[in-house]
Design an enzyme around this catalytic site. Structure first.
Site, mmCIF file in Angstrom:
data_model
loop_
_atom_site.group_PDB
_atom_site.id
_atom_site.type_symbol
_atom_site.label_atom_id
_atom_site.label_comp_id
_atom_site.label_asym_id
_atom_site.label_seq_id
_atom_site.Cartn_x
_atom_site.Cartn_y
_atom_site.Cartn_z
ATOM 1 C CG HIS A 125 -1.963 -1.040 1.244
ATOM 2 N ND1 HIS A 125 -2.848 -1.239 0.204
ATOM 3 C CD2 HIS A 125 -2.269 -1.983 2.177
ATOM 4 C CE1 HIS A 125 -3.647 -2.260 0.502
ATOM 5 N NE2 HIS A 125 -3.309 -2.738 1.685
ATOM 6 C CG HIS A 164 -6.386 -5.483 1.850
ATOM 7 N ND1 HIS A 164 -5.842 -6.405 2.738
ATOM 8 C CD2 HIS A 164 -7.524 -5.023 2.414
ATOM 9 C CE1 HIS A 164 -6.639 -6.483 3.809
ATOM 10 N NE2 HIS A 164 -7.660 -5.666 3.635
ATOM 11 C CG ASP A 246 -4.804 -10.203 3.385
ATOM 12 O OD1 ASP A 246 -4.536 -10.676 2.267
ATOM 13 O OD2 ASP A 246 -4.537 -9.029 3.718
HETATM 14 ZN ZN LIG Z 1 -3.970 -7.354 2.773
#
Ligand SMILES: [Zn+2]
Length: 309
Positions: A125, A164, A246
């Site tokens: 990120h 993500h 995840d």
């Molecule tokens: Zn993640």
């Protein structure tokens, strides 16, 4: 040739406040799983600290200096709502990026077949000038630019199966036709980027958003029908993996339903593609994964497949 396992105890000393999901127990459990007898052949390597010059291939100089300056002597320093530095964070972020650099160096030198970097904090990120989503420096991008700047390779690919979207890696890679980023991720979910129409300057960005509830079948279809063909067209000289676990069905941060065997399968097909495209050169680095048992079992399946490649 074997697989390298690259880590450093300093990665355990990044300690966000109690209750933060990105906690040192994650790495403890991954490393414990990799102590099993079947992993005895791993070449265990210590992660060096990334140099400022290596970080500045990816991040603005002001940003690198600001991150290192904000590390607190005690207590916490908050870089964004969920990206929080403790006294141990400074060395941890340098070792996390340094691990990927070391992996790239070892693989290109032919000392190992491929490598897994068991590090934290994660990186995908982090943008050129912003920490977010538990990430400070973009470890995988630092490794990608190491392969180019130091080893003269030209075309570098990252495949990211964290639940993500790796908005930071996408930001860094979007304007450069010789960098390729492909991601499967849950949508809608943090950070909100990663729609299929974000394609980069030269179709060098490939996003396959998956709806909540999607499982291994959807993941496998996305890899086989979209990502692997695009990766083949791109023809990388080196493949990096942003290995977040995840998307596992037991993970508390998202609603995908992958299983350990899906991670083993995906790792196998990515290594097979790398064999065909770039002499099998693969370096993988840990991103997310927040259920400790699922994380440890998934990372073990991933490393097992790297070793079998
Ligand atoms: Zn993640």
């Amino acid at each position: 040739m074997t697989t390298a396992l690259i880590t450093h105890p300093a990665c355990l000393a990044h300690e966000p406040p109690q209750g933060h999901p990105e906690r040192s127990a994650r790495l403890v459990e991954v490393l414990k799983a990799l102590e099993a007898a079947e992993f005895r052949a791993l070449k265990r390597e210590s992660a060096p600290q990334a140099s400022k010059a290596a970080l500045e291939r990816v991040h603005a100089r002001d940003y690198v200096e600001a991150v290192l300056a904000i590390i607190p002597k005690s207590g916490f320093a908050r870089l964004d709502a969920d990206t929080i530095a403790s006294p141990g964070t400074g060395e941890a972020v340098l070792r996390a990026a340094g691990a990927v650099i070391k992996g790239v160096d070892l693989v290109i030198a032919g000392e190992v077949k491929n490598a897994f970097c068991a590090v934290r904090p994660p990186g995908h990120h982090a943008t050129p000038n912003r920490a977010m989503g538990f990430c400070f420096f973009n470890n995988v991008a630092v490794g990608a630019l190491q392969a180019r700047a130091v080893h003269g390779l030209k075309r570098i690919a990252v495949v990211d199966f964290d639940v993500h979207h790796g908005n930071g890696t996408q930001d860094i890679f979007t304007p450069d036709a010789n960098l390729f980023y492909a991601s499967t991720h849950q949508s809608p979910l943090y950070p909100g980027t990663g729609s299929a129409d974000e394609t980069g300057i030269a179709h060098n960005i490939v996003n396959v958003p998956l709806p909540p509830g999607a499982g291994g079948a959807e993941f496998r279809r996305a890899l086989e029908s979209v990502i692997l063909p695009a990766l083949t067209r791109f023809a990388p000289d080196f493949l990096l993996i942003s290995a977040g676990f995840d998307a596992h069905r037991d993970d508390p941060l998202a609603q995908l339903r992958f299983e350990e065997s899906d991670y083993g399968w995906a790792t196998g097909v990515l290594c097979t593609a790398a064999e065909r495209l770039c002499k099998g050169r693969v370096v993988s680095t840990l991103e997310g994964g927040y259920d400790l048992d699922a994380l440890a079992a998934s990372a073990a399946a991933h490393v097992r497949a790297l070793m079998a490649a």
